[in-house]
Design an enzyme around this catalytic site. Structure first.
Site, short mmCIF file in Angstrom:
data_model
loop_
_atom_site.label_atom_id
_atom_site.label_comp_id
_atom_site.label_asym_id
_atom_site.label_seq_id
_atom_site.Cartn_x
_atom_site.Cartn_y
_atom_site.Cartn_z
CB CYS A 192 -1.61 7.25 1.62
SG CYS A 192 -3.12 6.46 2.25
CD GLU B 27 -2.66 -1.48 0.70
OE1 GLU B 27 -3.09 -0.59 -0.11
OE2 GLU B 27 -3.43 -2.64 0.77
P1 NAD Z 1 8.62 4.68 4.38
O1 NAD Z 1 8.49 3.70 3.24
O2 NAD Z 1 9.73 5.58 5.01
O3 NAD Z 1 8.28 3.66 5.87
C1 NAD Z 1 7.26 3.14 6.25
C2 NAD Z 1 7.70 1.79 6.91
O4 NAD Z 1 8.42 0.96 6.51
C3 NAD Z 1 8.29 2.25 8.36
O5 NAD Z 1 7.90 1.43 9.18
C4 NAD Z 1 9.89 2.09 8.02
O6 NAD Z 1 10.34 2.28 9.23
C5 NAD Z 1 9.51 0.85 7.34
N1 NAD Z 1 10.87 0.61 6.47
C6 NAD Z 1 11.96 1.50 6.24
N2 NAD Z 1 12.93 0.99 5.43
C7 NAD Z 1 12.77 -0.38 5.17
C8 NAD Z 1 13.05 -1.54 4.60
N3 NAD Z 1 14.17 -1.46 3.87
N4 NAD Z 1 12.45 -2.62 4.49
C9 NAD Z 1 11.29 -2.54 5.20
N5 NAD Z 1 10.51 -1.81 5.98
C10 NAD Z 1 11.18 -0.41 5.87
O7 NAD Z 1 7.16 5.44 4.46
P2 NAD Z 1 6.73 6.64 5.37
O8 NAD Z 1 7.53 7.97 5.14
O9 NAD Z 1 6.91 6.31 6.86
O10 NAD Z 1 5.26 6.99 4.96
C11 NAD Z 1 4.90 7.99 4.14
C12 NAD Z 1 4.63 7.19 2.75
O11 NAD Z 1 3.59 6.17 3.11
C13 NAD Z 1 4.11 8.26 1.66
O12 NAD Z 1 4.56 7.70 0.51
C14 NAD Z 1 2.41 7.71 1.85
O13 NAD Z 1 1.64 8.03 0.70
C15 NAD Z 1 2.66 6.25 2.24
N6 NAD Z 1 1.36 5.68 2.81
C16 NAD Z 1 0.42 4.79 1.82
C17 NAD Z 1 -0.64 4.21 2.52
C18 NAD Z 1 -1.73 3.56 1.42
O14 NAD Z 1 -2.54 2.89 2.14
N7 NAD Z 1 -1.50 3.56 0.09
C19 NAD Z 1 -1.05 4.96 3.68
C20 NAD Z 1 -0.46 5.55 4.29
C21 NAD Z 1 0.82 5.95 3.79
#
Ligand code: NAD
Length: 505
Positions: A276, A242
């Protein structure tokens, strides 16, 4: 409130978490070593075996008690969500309401959706075919900071009621919200070992989670989603991804202006645009563009920014310095490329270190970053379009395809536009809450917004694997004397023609 972090395994290291409202330290979280992620997974798997053997009705009853606990302890949850995210209280409440909605929904549908289903057999009467669902076992949950309750507990709910255990890595910034939600679930009767929470650097603890689980649900940015998908692919486990969005709103020339403006404000500035599903592009029909823009600017002027744990402010803070820097860069870059700031456009450090005004931009050129990149902040751009076709083309001209919003007084016109939009959800005369809150319907993105579908029966069954059990009776399917060779071929051909004539599937 009890020390929520007592439930965490500790490697000896800690992660410092700051309150977005003030920049002051909120908590030092114990972080989890990679070996401890393995331990947590093993403990969860033991608990899962007993949980999967319970009746679905008993698991559903836990969800209904959890629903009540969440509503009874709303203020406590709102305080924690606000302390960790800096969002306004009204936006935090959306998360609480969402969890109650999701608990109730899955409690009501789980037993039927998970029960064995009869399927058509090869031949009527001769083959009795049943599809049954089994929990995958251990579901990995990796969730972001922006909606910590909705995107953490909200995805744990269907996984747990399907009979799984959950190994959850929330973002460190918002771990306390996860721990409080888990405590409430335990009070409601969830075995504690069933929902394990691990904490630490995303690039270390995230992959360690993917390496332990039977399926991963990841919510976050598109670049990280790709890494998670690749790692899950190597292990041949399912990955629900997502990801990000650059969501468009279309305002037709027959839209009710007051409603469309109110929708634009909620769509663009809920959780300070760190949503998002947030609206970042508005395509407005030329004949109503001036009126829409002037009303939108007036409405945005009225919004109150504030850092209170009450309902006095409409918009809260950004989550931290990285988000503030990105929002600033996008606005400064757009202005440098020729865009106009219609309202907002400034940081507001006198309110708190990461506050930024809700901002509306006009005349944003295609080479500006915020034209196509996700800003994930309180910035929306307005573009004028000649007609519906131009609006649809512009809305679809994006690498993302998560959410969209269409405003028109003609339902048939709005539905026809909706079907032409390449977005996983389209809200008509609403910005995002109608589709998200319709938890019976699947929700997720296309293109670079991801591959997953949460919500609905699809979201429940994604935490299961299907098994088909077919019992052959009376007569075997293959050749058998006296039906051999050409006679068998003739017999089968006659039977297949008969099935078609009988309109059988
Ligand atoms: P992010 O990708 O930086 O982090 C998300 C999660 O992934 C965090 O828990 C982080 O610690 C973890 N993570 C980081 N590196 C990783 C790796 N290499 N392997 C596995 N996990 C890892 O995202 P963010 O900045 O926390 O969130 C914002 C983004 O999320 C925006 O792009 C937003 O649009 C998206 N988002 C999407 C939805 C949806 O339902 N489509 C909902 C909310 C947010």
């Amino acid at each position: 409130m009890a020390d929520l972090t007592a439930a965490l395994r500790s490697s000896g290291d800690t992660a410092e978490v700051r309150m977005p409202f003030t920049g002051q330290v909120l908590v030092h979280l114990p972080t989890t070593a990679v070996e401890q992620v393995t331990e947590a997974a093993a403990e969860a798997r033991i608990a899962q075996r007993a949980w999967a053997a319970t009746d679905v009705a008993d698991r559903a009853a836990v969800l209904l008690r959890w629903h009540d606990a969440v509503l009874d302890r709303t203020d406590e949850l709102l305080d924690v969500i606000q302390a960790e995210t800096g969002k306004a209280r009204a936006h935090a409440f959306e998360e609480v309401a969402d969890i109650a909605n999701t608990c109730r929904y899955y409690a009501r549908v789980a037993a039927k959706a998970l029960s064995p289903q009869r399927r058509s057999g090869v031949f009527p009467l001769l083959t009795r075919t049943v599809q049954q669902q089994h929990p995958v076992g251990l579901v990995g949950l990796i969730s972001p900071w922006n909606y910590p309750l909705t995107l953490g507990a909200g995805d744990a709910i269907p996984a747990l009621v399907a009979g799984n255990a959950v190994l959850h890595k929330p973002d460190s910034q918002t771990t306390l919200t996860t721990l409080l939600a888990r405590d409430l679930a335990i009070e409601a009767g969830l075995p504690p070992a069933l929902w394990q929470v691990v904490v630490g650097d995303g690039g270390v603890v995230g992959p360690a989670v993917v390496d332990q689980v039977d399926q991963v649900i990841f919510t976050g940015s598109t670049p990280t989603g790709r890494l998670v998908g690749e790692r899950a692919g190597r292990r041949l486990i399912g990955a629900e991804l997502e990801l990000g969005g650059k969501n468009a709103m279309i305002v037709c020339d027959d839209a009710r202006m007051r409603a469309a403006v109110a929708g634009a404000v909620r769509g663009a500035f809920s959780s300070a645009g760190q949503l998002c599903l947030s609206i970042e592009r508005i395509y407005v029909a030329e004949p109503v563009a001036d009126e829409f823009c002037s009303r939108l600017v007036a409405a945005v002027h009225e919004l109150r920014l504030g850092a209170g744990f009450d309902y006095r402010s409409d918009i809260g803070s950004l989550a931290g310095p990285a988000q503030l820097a990105k929002v600033r860069e996008h606005v400064e870059d757009a202005v440098a490329q020729g865009a106009t700031v219609l309202v907002g456009g400034r940081a507001r450090p006198e309110i708190g270190p990461y506050f930024f005004e809700p901002t509306v931009l006009g005349a944003v050129p295609p080479h500006a970053r915020c034209f196509s990149e996700e800003t994930f902040g309180p910035v929306v751009s307005v573009y004028r379009v000649a007609d519906d076709d131009e609006a649809v083309t512009a809305a679809n001209d994006s690498a993302y395809g998560l959410n969209a919003s269409v405003w028109s007084t003609s339902r048939s016109r709005a539905r026809s536009i909706a079907s032409r939009l390449k977005a996983g959800t389209v809200n008509i005369n609403e910005a995002y809450a109608a589709a998200w809150g319709s938890v019976d319907a699947p929700m997720g993105g296309v293109k670079e917004s991801g591959t997953g579908r949460r919500h609905g029966v699809a979201g429940l069954l994604s935490g299961t694997w299907s098994q088909t059990v077919a019992t052959q009776r009376l007569w075997p399917i293959g050749e058998r004397s006296p039906l051999r060779g050409r006679r068998f071929q003739r017999g089968m051909t006659t039977a297949l023609r008969a099935l078609k004539a009988l309109h059988r599937a």
